[in-house]
Design an enzyme around this catalytic site. Sequence first.
Site, PDB file in Angstrom:
ATOM      1  N   LYS A  44       0.842  -1.204   0.000  1.00 18.17           N
ATOM      2  CA  LYS A  44       0.000   0.000   0.000  1.00 18.17           C
ATOM      3  C   LYS A  44       0.873   1.249   0.000  1.00 18.17           C
ATOM      4  O   LYS A  44       1.561   1.524   0.979  1.00 18.17           O
ATOM      5  CB  LYS A  44      -0.929   0.060   1.208  1.00 18.17           C
ATOM      6  CG  LYS A  44      -1.964   1.167   1.052  1.00 18.17           C
ATOM      7  CD  LYS A  44      -2.596   1.605   2.357  1.00 18.17           C
ATOM      8  CE  LYS A  44      -1.851   2.722   3.022  1.00 18.17           C
ATOM      9  NZ  LYS A  44      -1.983   4.043   2.380  1.00 18.17           N
ATOM     10  N   GLY A  83       7.081   4.362   8.450  1.00 22.37           N
ATOM     11  CA  GLY A  83       6.196   5.494   8.701  1.00 22.37           C
ATOM     12  C   GLY A  83       6.420   6.037  10.095  1.00 22.37           C
ATOM     13  O   GLY A  83       7.516   5.930  10.642  1.00 22.37           O
ATOM     14  N   SER A  84       5.356   6.579  10.667  1.00 21.27           N
ATOM     15  CA  SER A  84       5.512   7.256  11.949  1.00 21.27           C
ATOM     16  C   SER A  84       5.626   6.252  13.096  1.00 21.27           C
ATOM     17  O   SER A  84       5.108   5.135  13.023  1.00 21.27           O
ATOM     18  CB  SER A  84       4.323   8.178  12.199  1.00 21.27           C
ATOM     19  OG  SER A  84       3.180   7.414  12.520  1.00 21.27           O
ATOM     20  N   THR A  85       6.281   6.673  14.161  1.00 19.37           N
ATOM     21  CA  THR A  85       6.412   5.824  15.338  1.00 19.37           C
ATOM     22  C   THR A  85       5.052   5.544  15.959  1.00 19.37           C
ATOM     23  O   THR A  85       4.783   4.443  16.435  1.00 19.37           O
ATOM     24  CB  THR A  85       7.366   6.486  16.353  1.00 19.37           C
ATOM     25  OG1 THR A  85       8.701   6.423  15.818  1.00 19.37           O
ATOM     26  CG2 THR A  85       7.353   5.781  17.687  1.00 19.37           C
ATOM     27  N   GLU A  86       4.173   6.538  15.908  1.00 14.45           N
ATOM     28  CA  GLU A  86       2.840   6.366  16.494  1.00 14.45           C
ATOM     29  C   GLU A  86       2.094   5.215  15.816  1.00 14.45           C
ATOM     30  O   GLU A  86       1.562   4.319  16.481  1.00 14.45           O
ATOM     31  CB  GLU A  86       2.088   7.687  16.314  1.00 14.45           C
ATOM     32  CG  GLU A  86       0.759   7.759  16.997  1.00 14.45           C
ATOM     33  CD  GLU A  86      -0.014   8.995  16.547  1.00 14.45           C
ATOM     34  OE1 GLU A  86       0.577   9.866  15.868  1.00 14.45           O
ATOM     35  OE2 GLU A  86      -1.206   9.065  16.857  1.00 14.45           O
ATOM     36  N   GLY A 109       3.457   2.936  13.968  1.00 13.41           N
ATOM     37  CA  GLY A 109       4.274   1.736  14.143  1.00 13.41           C
ATOM     38  C   GLY A 109       3.939   1.001  15.429  1.00 13.41           C
ATOM     39  O   GLY A 109       3.861  -0.222  15.460  1.00 13.41           O
ATOM     40  N   GLU A 149      10.193   0.477  10.381  1.00 18.62           N
ATOM     41  CA  GLU A 149      11.203   1.523  10.190  1.00 18.62           C
ATOM     42  C   GLU A 149      10.485   2.838  10.432  1.00 18.62           C
ATOM     43  O   GLU A 149       9.664   3.261   9.623  1.00 18.62           O
ATOM     44  CB  GLU A 149      11.792   1.419   8.785  1.00 18.62           C
ATOM     45  CG  GLU A 149      13.155   2.042   8.665  1.00 18.62           C
ATOM     46  CD  GLU A 149      13.082   3.503   8.338  1.00 18.62           C
ATOM     47  OE1 GLU A 149      12.963   4.302   9.294  1.00 18.62           O
ATOM     48  OE2 GLU A 149      13.112   3.853   7.163  1.00 18.62           O
ATOM     49  N   CYS A 165      13.196  10.246   7.551  1.00 19.74           N
ATOM     50  CA  CYS A 165      13.149   9.714   8.914  1.00 19.74           C
ATOM     51  C   CYS A 165      14.506   9.806   9.583  1.00 19.74           C
ATOM     52  O   CYS A 165      14.601   9.972  10.787  1.00 19.74           O
ATOM     53  CB  CYS A 165      12.649   8.281   8.898  1.00 19.74           C
ATOM     54  SG  CYS A 165      13.439   7.276   7.648  1.00 19.74           S
ATOM     55  N   GLU A 197       9.877  14.634  16.330  1.00 16.52           N
ATOM     56  CA  GLU A 197      10.230  14.606  14.913  1.00 16.52           C
ATOM     57  C   GLU A 197       9.372  15.622  14.165  1.00 16.52           C
ATOM     58  O   GLU A 197       8.142  15.569  14.202  1.00 16.52           O
ATOM     59  CB  GLU A 197       9.989  13.201  14.349  1.00 16.52           C
ATOM     60  CG  GLU A 197      10.425  13.077  12.912  1.00 16.52           C
ATOM     61  CD  GLU A 197      10.270  11.661  12.378  1.00 16.52           C
ATOM     62  OE1 GLU A 197       9.234  11.036  12.627  1.00 16.52           O
ATOM     63  OE2 GLU A 197      11.205  11.193  11.687  1.00 16.52           O
TER      64      GLU A 197
END
Lengths: 481, 306
Positions: A181, A233-236, A238, A255, A289, A386
Site C-alpha cells: 500500500k 512510517g511514523s512511530t505512532e 508503528g 522503520e 526519517c 520529529e
Amino acid sequence: MRFEYAPAPESRSVVSLRDCYGLFINGEFVDGNSAFKTISPATEEVLAEVAHAGPEDVDRAVAAARRAYERVWSALPGRERGKYLFRIARIIQERARELAVLETLDNGKPIRESRDVDVPLAAAHFFYHAGWADKLGYAGFGPSPRPLGVAGQVIPWNFPLLMLAWKIAPALACGNTVVLKPAETTPLTALLFAEICQQAGLPPGVVNIVTGDGSTGQALVAHPGIDKVAFTGSTEVGKEIARVCAVSGKRLTLELGGKAANVVFDDAPVDQAVEGIVNGIFFNQGHVCCAGSRLLVQESVAGEVLDALKRRMATLRLGDPLDKNTDVGAINSRAQLDKITELASSGDAEGAQRWSAPCPLPDRGFWFPPTVFTGVSQAHRIAREEIFGPVLSVLTFRTPAEAVEKANNTPYGLSAGVWTEKGSLILWLASRLRAGVVWANTFNRFDPSSPFGGYKESGFGREGGRHGLEAYLDVGGGGDA
Amino acid sequence: MSAAAAMPESGAPDGADRLAVRKTYKLYIGGAFPRSESGRSYVVRDPAGGFLANAALASRKDARDAVVAARKAFAGWSGATAYNRGQVLYRVAELLEGRRAQFAEEVRLTSGAPLREALEEVDAAVDRWVWYAGWADKIAQVRGGANPVAGPYFNFSLPEPAGVVAVLAPQDGPGSALLGLVSVLAPAIVGGSTAVVVASERHPLPAVTLSEVLATSDVPGGVVNVLTGRVAEIAPWLASHMDVNAIDLAGALGAPGALADDLAVAAAENLKRVLRLPAADWAADPGVERMFGYLETKTVWHPMGT
C-alpha cells in the site's frame, strides 16, 4: 554577489498521466468502489483520481498474492526469480526519466533528487537483491532458508518509489509475494511500477498494489491472510501495528521516526560540515526519517559554523520542483505543512530563536522555508519531537562525553552523524551512539548493500544488505529479531 | 552436601546434635541480596507439596530497582571487550561446576526427578554456559561484516547489545529449573546486554543459587538481576517499563489467560524487541535465534580519502 538563474524546467511530456487509476491486483488494473484525488503539492493541481481500496479489495489482493505464492513464486527456482528482478531493475533504469518526473509531480521533491537519488537507488535495490535470489543458502541463515509467504507492506510518502523498492525487492528475492500500500498522497509511481511489473512479465499476483488511506493500511496489516508485515512510517502508527502483530503473531519489521543528532567537532572542516548539515536536514525538505534534525556543534566553533550555515542556507533555491536548479521543493501535503508550522511555533513559544532563509515562497502549493533554531534546549519540543520538515534545531556541547549524552537523549535511535578529521574519534563516537546508522563526514547516504534501520523507538529489523534478507526469511523460529 | 540445600518442613535437627542453619532465599539486585522491599515471601514446595523454602515475593518496586541496576551496569558490561566477557562467563561455568552437587540437589528437590537426571541437567547447564561463553568473541564476526557500498566509504555493520532485557525464565517442564534458566539467561548477557530475570515461580531455588554463583564470579553487579515471585504480577511492570529494551516471554508462554499476548502488547509501547520463541526442548541444540534476538545492527559509514 547573487547569481541569477534562468528557469530550467524538466519537461513533463515524458509522463502520460491517466485521469484515473485502478488497483493492481493479480496482474491487472481493476476498479475500486470509490476514488480519491492525488494532487501536486507544488501547485495543488489535481494529477489523477486513484481507486480507494476497501477491505474487500484488500481481500482480493491478499488472495491473489497467496495464489501466486503457492502456485508460482515459491516453486520458482531462485535464479528465475532473480531474472525477473534483474528485468525490473533494467526497466526502472530505462524509464528513469519518466519515474523521476512523476515522482516529483506527485511528491513535490526537487527533480534533481528524484533523478539522482530516488530512481537510481530504486534500480540499484532491485539489482542488488536480484543477485541474492539464487544465493540465499549462502547468506548465513542456514543452508535452505524458506520464504515467509505473503508480505503486507505499507510505505510512506517521502520516498515513494525508493521505499517501494526497499520493500518489494528483498521480499521477492526471498520468494515471498506482496501486497503493497503506497501512501495516500503519493500513489502514482507505485502504479507506474505496476505497469513495469506487467512489462517485465512478472507472474500475476506476485506484486499487488492497493491504494488508499490509513484504513486500507489497517485492513492490510490486520488481514489474517498475510504472514509478514513491513511498515515504514511514523512511530505512532508503528506502535499500533506492533500491538496488532503482538496478538496475531505475524512477523514484523518497522522503520519509524527519528531525531538524529549531527555532531560537529571543533576540528571538522567547516565548509564540508556545512554541506553535510544542509544535506542532512534540507534534503527532501527534511521529509526524511533519518534527517539530521538536531545539530550538536562543539561550543568553540558554534558561531563560525552557524554563520557559515546561514550563508549557505541563503543560497538554497526553493521553488518549482521540476526546475533542475531547485534545491528545496514543496512540503508534501497541507497536513504536513500544518504540523511543521505548529512545531516551529512551539520553538518560538518555548524561547528558541528562529532564523529562516530569505527565500520567497510561491503563492500556490505547500511551502516552508529552510529554518534553523538556535538557543534550543533539550527540553524543547523541537529538540525532542520529529518535525519531518526543513527545520533544524541547534544545540551545543563542550566535551565528547557531553555530545554522546545529548545525542542519545531521545527515544529514537535511527541515525546520527559525526564530523571530525580524527578517525579514532569517529569510531569512538560511533560505538557510543545508540543509532542504527552512523554517517561520518557525510550524511543521508544510502546503498542497497548497507543495512538500514533503527534502535529503540525507531523500529526494528533492517532493510538492505545481507542483514535485510532476514526480515523476509523463515530462519527457524518465531522471533522478532 | 552443602548446607544450602532446602530442608524438610519438620524442621527437626539435622543430625543428632546440631540444628541446621537454613538458607534464606533472597532477591539478587545490583550485586546485593535484598529481601523484597514489600517484605513479602512465599512458600516454595516440592512436587509432593512438601515445604522446601521461603522465597522472596518480588514487587513492582523490586522490578523497577532491578531495571535501574541493570541500566547502571549496561555501559560497563557492553563496553567490556568481547574477550573479557567470554573470560568472565567461562569463569561462571567453572563455579557452576564446583557447585554441581548443590544444584543437583535443588533440581532434584524442586522437580522430583531422580538424582541421576538432576545431575544430567546440571551437567547440561554447565556445558550450555560454556557454549555461550565461547560465543562472546565470535558474535561480531558471524553477525557483522563489511558492506561494499558504491562510494568512498568503508562501510561496516556490527552487532550491538539491545540494552536492558527482561527475561521471563521458563516456568515448568523437563529441564527448565536450571538448564532452561541458563538457556534463556546466557544468550541475553553474552552479547553485552544486562538482564532482569524473573525466575520460575515454582522452581526458584536454582535461580537464587545461580545468582550466588554470579555474585562470587567476575560478572559485575547489576549485569544479572534475579527476581523470584509471581510472573503474572511482575512481568507486566517489566513489559511496560520504558527503560527496558527487550523481553523474552518464555516464562509466559503457558500462562493462563492471554498473558503472553498482553505482555507483547504492553511491550509495544516503547517498541521492545519481543522474543516469543516456541516452547523449547531445553536439552536440544539451542541455536542462535535467542542470542541474536538481543542484538541490534549498527552500520557505520567511515570516510576514505587522502
